[in-house]
Every structure is written in structure tokens, then in C-alpha cells.
Scaffold this active site. Sequence first.
Site, PDB file in Angstrom:
ATOM      1  N   LYS A 164      -4.158 -18.438   7.963  1.00 18.01           N
ATOM      2  CA  LYS A 164      -3.532 -18.044   6.920  1.00 18.01           C
ATOM      3  C   LYS A 164      -4.035 -18.142   5.689  1.00 18.01           C
ATOM      4  O   LYS A 164      -3.974 -17.245   4.907  1.00 18.01           O
ATOM      5  CB  LYS A 164      -1.905 -18.848   7.241  1.00 18.01           C
ATOM      6  CG  LYS A 164      -1.136 -18.654   5.981  1.00 18.01           C
ATOM      7  CD  LYS A 164      -0.476 -17.316   5.782  1.00 18.01           C
ATOM      8  CE  LYS A 164      -0.205 -17.152   4.175  1.00 18.01           C
ATOM      9  NZ  LYS A 164       1.153 -16.553   4.146  1.00 18.01           N
ATOM     10  N   CYS A 173       1.547 -17.195  -3.457  1.00 18.95           N
ATOM     11  CA  CYS A 173       0.814 -17.030  -2.274  1.00 18.95           C
ATOM     12  C   CYS A 173      -0.683 -17.146  -2.548  1.00 18.95           C
ATOM     13  O   CYS A 173      -1.408 -18.124  -2.515  1.00 18.95           O
ATOM     14  CB  CYS A 173       1.245 -15.991  -1.227  1.00 18.95           C
ATOM     15  SG  CYS A 173       2.948 -16.190  -0.912  1.00 18.95           S
TER      16      CYS A 173
HETATM   17  N1  SAJ Z   1      -2.647  -7.040  -6.483  1.00 16.68           N
HETATM   18  C1  SAJ Z   1      -3.646  -6.337  -7.428  1.00 16.68           C
HETATM   19  N2  SAJ Z   1      -4.273  -5.435  -6.771  1.00 16.68           N
HETATM   20  C2  SAJ Z   1      -4.376  -5.114  -5.248  1.00 16.68           C
HETATM   21  C3  SAJ Z   1      -3.191  -5.773  -4.444  1.00 16.68           C
HETATM   22  C4  SAJ Z   1      -2.495  -6.962  -5.175  1.00 16.68           C
HETATM   23  O1  SAJ Z   1      -3.969  -6.635  -8.501  1.00 16.68           O
HETATM   24  O2  SAJ Z   1      -5.032  -4.284  -4.936  1.00 16.68           O
HETATM   25  C5  SAJ Z   1      -2.005  -8.024  -7.094  1.00 16.68           C
HETATM   26  C6  SAJ Z   1      -0.495  -7.696  -7.208  1.00 16.68           C
HETATM   27  O3  SAJ Z   1      -0.091  -7.123  -8.416  1.00 16.68           O
HETATM   28  C7  SAJ Z   1       0.002  -9.254  -7.174  1.00 16.68           C
HETATM   29  C8  SAJ Z   1      -0.811 -10.118  -6.553  1.00 16.68           C
HETATM   30  O4  SAJ Z   1      -2.118  -9.453  -6.526  1.00 16.68           O
HETATM   31  O5  SAJ Z   1       0.209  -9.694  -8.387  1.00 16.68           O
HETATM   32  C9  SAJ Z   1      -0.394 -10.460  -4.951  1.00 16.68           C
HETATM   33  O6  SAJ Z   1       0.260  -9.193  -4.405  1.00 16.68           O
HETATM   34  P1  SAJ Z   1       0.060  -8.746  -2.803  1.00 16.68           P
HETATM   35  O7  SAJ Z   1       1.039  -7.499  -2.726  1.00 16.68           O
HETATM   36  O8  SAJ Z   1      -1.164  -8.615  -2.574  1.00 16.68           O
HETATM   37  O9  SAJ Z   1       0.547  -9.778  -1.865  1.00 16.68           O
HETATM   38  P2  SAJ Z   1       1.723 -10.991  -2.039  1.00 16.68           P
HETATM   39  O10 SAJ Z   1       1.365 -12.269  -2.769  1.00 16.68           O
HETATM   40  O11 SAJ Z   1       3.243 -10.432  -2.485  1.00 16.68           O
HETATM   41  O12 SAJ Z   1       1.876 -11.495  -0.582  1.00 16.68           O
HETATM   42  C10 SAJ Z   1       0.777 -11.998   0.248  1.00 16.68           C
HETATM   43  C11 SAJ Z   1       0.289 -11.064   1.513  1.00 16.68           C
HETATM   44  N3  SAJ Z   1      -0.866 -11.579   2.061  1.00 16.68           N
HETATM   45  C12 SAJ Z   1      -1.727 -10.813   2.195  1.00 16.68           C
HETATM   46  O13 SAJ Z   1      -1.740  -9.571   2.009  1.00 16.68           O
HETATM   47  C13 SAJ Z   1      -3.301 -11.095   2.646  1.00 16.68           C
HETATM   48  C14 SAJ Z   1       1.796 -11.462   2.505  1.00 16.68           C
HETATM   49  O14 SAJ Z   1       1.118 -10.877   3.598  1.00 16.68           O
HETATM   50  C15 SAJ Z   1       1.700 -12.903   2.747  1.00 16.68           C
HETATM   51  O15 SAJ Z   1       2.670 -13.262   3.782  1.00 16.68           O
HETATM   52  C16 SAJ Z   1       1.979 -13.793   1.136  1.00 16.68           C
HETATM   53  O16 SAJ Z   1       1.029 -13.515   0.490  1.00 16.68           O
HETATM   54  C17 SAJ Z   1       2.258 -15.076   1.846  1.00 16.68           C
HETATM   55  O17 SAJ Z   1       3.602 -15.478   1.672  1.00 16.68           O
HETATM   56  O18 SAJ Z   1       1.411 -15.713   1.931  1.00 16.68           O
END
Ligand code: SAJ
Length: 416
Positions: free
Chosen positions: A212, A266
Site C-alpha cells: 500500500k 494519502c
Molecule cells: N495529481 C497530479 N497529477 C497527476 C495525478 C494526481 O498533480 O497526474 C495530484 C492530484 O491533483 C492530487 C494528488 O495528486 O492533489 C493526489 O490525487 P490522486 O487522484 O492521484 O490520488 P488520491 O490521493 O485521491 O488517492 C490515492 C490513490 N492512490 C493511487 O492512485 C496510487 C488511491 O487509489 C488510494 O486509495 C488513496 O490515495 C489512499 O487512500 O491511499
Amino acid sequence: MSIKSLTVTGLGYVGLPTAAIFAGKGLGVLGVDIRKDIVDGINRGEVHFVEPDLHSIVQDAVGNGTLRAATEPEGADAHIIAVPTPFTDNHKPDLRHLMAAVDSLAKVLKKGDLVIVESTVPVGTTAAVSARLSELRPDLTFPHDNGGTADVRVAHSPERVLPGNVVRELTENDRVIGGLTPECAEQAKALYALAVNGECLLTSAATAELVKLSENAYRDVNIAFANELSVIADKLDIDIWEAVELANRHPRVNILQPGPGVGGHCIAVDPWFIVDSAPKNTDLIRAARKVNDAKPYHLVDQIIGVAKNINDPVIACLGLAYKADIDDLRESPAVTVVKALSTSGIGEIMAVEPYVDALPEELDALDGLTLAGLEDALERADVIVLLVDHRAFKDIAPERLAGKKIVDARGMWRGL
Ligand code: SAJ
């Protein structure tokens, strides 16, 4: 023994949907949360955060009596813990909520029960949970020291759902299930198989813990790469989104999207749990955190550069959430940008966030900053900063932006 009843402790964005989905499969589910207002709301069929499709499944489960909520756990066949595991000011894991949940669960445990930690935790925590339970319940045996014959089974099955897509991902995603013994993993699989269509992949608890953490650290490192490239591209006056799009036409390249930084509870948090376990071996993971944490301040410099030649500039910042179409402001880079801009004294700041009706505490007391409606902001602002790619902002007619200075941190208005 088949599992017929379940407690889910922690009724946040993972715990509440999990409770409702199992209730929808006919289990008798008790949702547990220390906040009485949340418990009361759920018992009325209400949901306290924005998550698509959640409200109707909670309403149905409460309506047909399979889901109830309370502030204390009761006896059940299985117990899921899904409480937050944040970090302290110096980036150490803060397991106080988890251990408080474990302590209250200890009172209702009986022989044959299954305990599953779903919260994201440092490696070794599931074993520590088992040890704590055995301290509190010397009348029962636990798997960390009694192996496969223990009275109670303890496993870790990390949640992996994406906020904004939780209801679908809870059932569709593959599920990693780590047992303190193979028997623990098997029993946890029997529970998840009732609701999960994805594959249940069994392993040890410690491996599941690292899996994880690795998933979120992987994403953090990859976003950091995109964010670092975007800073370089700004210096070289190159459109980073065009460059990423073109690089991604290579069959083995898939660069993520640069943005204002990384937020949420996360990805901005979990990599630190790995750093804490191996401080001397985590240069890359640490560097990624540093790059992503620095990105909002790069953006602030850009905005100030654009606004400084305007007399008494009015700057509209669109979005405060940590990502699109949710109401979650935790660790949000957009909040960091708005705070730094306000304290810089560059001008009047209008923050627009359709998902909240009040500014968060850390922004509330700042001078020259207001929470504004979108129309008002578009009307008055000299500079429009796009921080979050909410659907409402995608729908803004291009002519409404004409004549304004634009700083687009998400690449959403390219070509306007
Ligand atoms: N972000 C970027 N560029 C990208 C993708 C995301 O800047 O290309 C930013 C988003 O705007 C945000 C942050 O990253 O600020 C995180 O967003 P996210 O959509 O990537 O992820 P979370 O935090 O909403 O959810 C993550 C997920 N983990 C992964 O994709 C590996 C989710 O599956 C997990 O369950 C969750 O963390 C968790 O609870 O751990």
C-alpha cells in the site's frame, strides 16, 4: 464459520462506503465513529462528505435496517478499522486514532472474531495491533504469538479506492489481503469475497503494508517528475502539457500531469511512513516529497510575477480542494497557494470553491481574502488562477476570460 455481522470503525470516505456496501450484501453492520454528529447523521441516512453514489446506498442500508451507527463498537463476527493515520509535524506516523480504535474494540472481542486493519499503516503495525489486543485481552490468544491456532484472526487489507470513485472501486478493485498467518488471510478473504468482484490476493501482513505504501509513493515520485519538468519548462518558456502529451506518444513513456502540487491525506502522507522505516535508504522518495511540496510556491512566484505590474490587482483563485470534484481540502496545494498569496500582500484575493460554504480555519483570518462566487470573481478579477480542474470551471465560456491574465496550474484552458 460464515461472517454475518460486522463493525466498521471510522466512518470517513473509506469506512462509510465499506460499511454501506457490506450492509447492502445483507450483513448486519454497525458503523462506529467517535463523532456523535456523524453517527446521528448516518442514522438519519445522511452522508457528511461529497462522494458520488454514496448517499443512495447509505440511505437504502439505513432504511432497511442493515446499517446502524454508534459511538462505541458492539460484538460482531468481524471488525474493520478504517480510521485516519496522519503524520505528526516532523513526519512521523501518528497512530493515535488507530490505537484508540483498537482499545475500544478490545472490549467486545470474542473467540473466532476477525480484525482487519484497512487504514494505511507503517510496516509492522498489524503485528503491533495484535500485540496490543493481546495485552488488553489476556483471556484470548492472538496470531502474532499463537500463529494459526489463535482465537482471534488479524489481517491488513489496505484500502485502495480513489476519492471521487470510491463506490465503484471498492467492489471492482483487486484487494491485497495480508494475514498475520495464512489462516488470518483466508478468513479475511471470506469476508471480502462477499462484496468484492476484483481478485483477492493473499500475502503476509507486512507485505500488504509495504504494498500500500509503495503504491502511493510510486504515484508521488511520478507526479514529482512531472512537476519538476513543469518548473524546467516554465524557465525555458515551453508549454509543459504539450511536451508531456508528445512524450507520452512514445510506447514506453507515460508521464503524469503536472499541477499545483500534491494534496490529500494519502499521497502527500504515506511516503513518509516508508521514510520513517528506512531513513537512510529513501533519497528518491524524500526528494519527490520535496519537489511536490515546493510546487505551490513556484506557482505563487509565477502569479506574483503576473500581478505585480497591475495596480491594486484582484486575483481570483479557482479551487481550494486537493483535486477535482470533491470537497476535501486536506493537505491541498491550492490552500497553500491561496495562503501564501494572501500573506504576500500582492493584492485582493478571491477564493472560489463551489464545494465549500466557508473558508477553512487556516485561511479564515487572513486579510484581503474572501470566499467568492464564481460569477463575482470572473466579473472583478484582473488575474484568474486555475488551481483545481473542477467541472464547474471547465464550463466557463472562453469569452468570460478574455482580457484577463491567466495562470493555469492544471493545463485545462490550453489554447484559449
Ligand atoms: N495529481 C497530479 N497529477 C497527476 C495525478 C494526481 O498533480 O497526474 C495530484 C492530484 O491533483 C492530487 C494528488 O495528486 O492533489 C493526489 O490525487 P490522486 O487522484 O492521484 O490520488 P488520491 O490521493 O485521491 O488517492 C490515492 C490513490 N492512490 C493511487 O492512485 C496510487 C488511491 O487509489 C488510494 O486509495 C488513496 O490515495 C489512499 O487512500 O491511499
